[in-house]
Enzyme design. Sequence first.
Site, PDB file in Angstrom:
ATOM      1  N   ASN A  10      43.749  35.679  45.366  1.00 14.21           N
ATOM      2  CA  ASN A  10      44.222  35.491  44.238  1.00 14.21           C
ATOM      3  C   ASN A  10      42.571  35.635  43.564  1.00 14.21           C
ATOM      4  O   ASN A  10      41.501  35.102  44.071  1.00 14.21           O
ATOM      5  CB  ASN A  10      44.632  34.030  43.060  1.00 14.21           C
ATOM      6  N   GLU A  52      41.012  35.544  39.240  1.00 14.27           N
ATOM      7  CA  GLU A  52      41.201  34.878  37.737  1.00 14.27           C
ATOM      8  C   GLU A  52      40.417  35.584  37.142  1.00 14.27           C
ATOM      9  O   GLU A  52      39.482  36.652  37.401  1.00 14.27           O
ATOM     10  CB  GLU A  52      40.737  32.917  37.946  1.00 14.27           C
ATOM     11  N   CYS A  80      47.390  37.227  41.504  1.00 14.81           N
ATOM     12  CA  CYS A  80      48.092  35.840  42.154  1.00 14.81           C
ATOM     13  C   CYS A  80      47.370  36.693  44.040  1.00 14.81           C
ATOM     14  O   CYS A  80      47.179  38.068  43.726  1.00 14.81           O
ATOM     15  CB  CYS A  80      49.273  35.811  42.513  1.00 14.81           C
ATOM     16  N   GLU A 126      49.529  37.119  46.260  1.00 20.57           N
ATOM     17  CA  GLU A 126      50.695  38.328  47.312  1.00 20.57           C
ATOM     18  C   GLU A 126      50.698  38.736  46.467  1.00 20.57           C
ATOM     19  O   GLU A 126      50.768  40.622  47.425  1.00 20.57           O
ATOM     20  CB  GLU A 126      51.772  37.205  46.972  1.00 20.57           C
ATOM     21  N   CYS A 178      55.377  31.718  43.558  1.00 19.62           N
ATOM     22  CA  CYS A 178      55.763  31.485  42.537  1.00 19.62           C
ATOM     23  C   CYS A 178      56.569  32.860  42.181  1.00 19.62           C
ATOM     24  O   CYS A 178      57.218  33.680  43.176  1.00 19.62           O
ATOM     25  CB  CYS A 178      54.170  32.235  41.436  1.00 19.62           C
TER      26      CYS A 178
HETATM   27  N1  THU Z   1      48.673  31.902  42.682  1.00 19.06           N
HETATM   28  C1  THU Z   1      48.830  32.817  43.576  1.00 19.06           C
HETATM   29  O1  THU Z   1      48.201  33.176  43.723  1.00 19.06           O
HETATM   30  N2  THU Z   1      49.982  32.905  43.662  1.00 19.06           N
HETATM   31  C2  THU Z   1      51.514  32.010  43.773  1.00 19.06           C
HETATM   32  O2  THU Z   1      51.815  32.424  44.237  1.00 19.06           O
HETATM   33  C3  THU Z   1      51.649  31.009  42.375  1.00 19.06           C
HETATM   34  C4  THU Z   1      50.075  31.071  41.703  1.00 19.06           C
HETATM   35  C5  THU Z   1      47.093  31.744  41.741  1.00 19.06           C
HETATM   36  C6  THU Z   1      46.920  32.303  40.736  1.00 19.06           C
HETATM   37  C7  THU Z   1      45.932  31.630  39.437  1.00 19.06           C
HETATM   38  O3  THU Z   1      45.592  31.936  39.916  1.00 19.06           O
HETATM   39  C8  THU Z   1      46.482  30.325  40.871  1.00 19.06           C
HETATM   40  O4  THU Z   1      47.251  30.182  41.907  1.00 19.06           O
HETATM   41  C9  THU Z   1      46.558  28.923  39.537  1.00 19.06           C
HETATM   42  O5  THU Z   1      47.654  28.984  39.312  1.00 19.06           O
END
Ligand code: THU
Length: 131
Positions: A40, A42, A51, A53, A84
């Site tokens: 991920n 940000e 994310c 994935e 998610c």
């Molecule tokens: N996140 C992912 O990388 N994958 C997911 O399936 C759920 C959430 C990340 C997004 C964000 O950077 C952090 O986790 C918190 O939500």
Amino acid sequence: MSELLKKARAVRENAYAPYSKFKVGAAIRTTSGGEFIGCNVENAAYPQGLCAEAAAIAAMITAGEKHIEEICIVADSEKPIAPCGGCRQKLAEFSTPETVVTLAGLEGDCTLHTIGELLPDSFGPDHLLHP
Ligand code: THU
């Protein structure tokens, strides 16, 4: 632990998650044996975050592949955490309902799922592609 899961665990270390402090790593193996990783990423403008994935899918598509055989996801938690909703939809686009999803936390245990379990009755490309 499978080699693919090791790759997801390793790339999680590279995650850029200064805001949530929640690092995630993902590793995809395609039907042709290609492997693609993502973490991920940000952003100070929060909705712009990516994310893990989605990052792995982008690497796969960039390399010219699009059929996921298996994906491993390692999240920043003791126990495995499911992807998610948006990532379930993104993964389903390039998977079948039988595609295996391995989820792991920071402890050793992992759980096995399929895309069909994680996103039943999904909306997908078949609904848009006309003969
Ligand atoms: N996140 C992912 O990388 N994958 C997911 O399936 C759920 C959430 C990340 C997004 C964000 O950077 C952090 O986790 C918190 O939500």
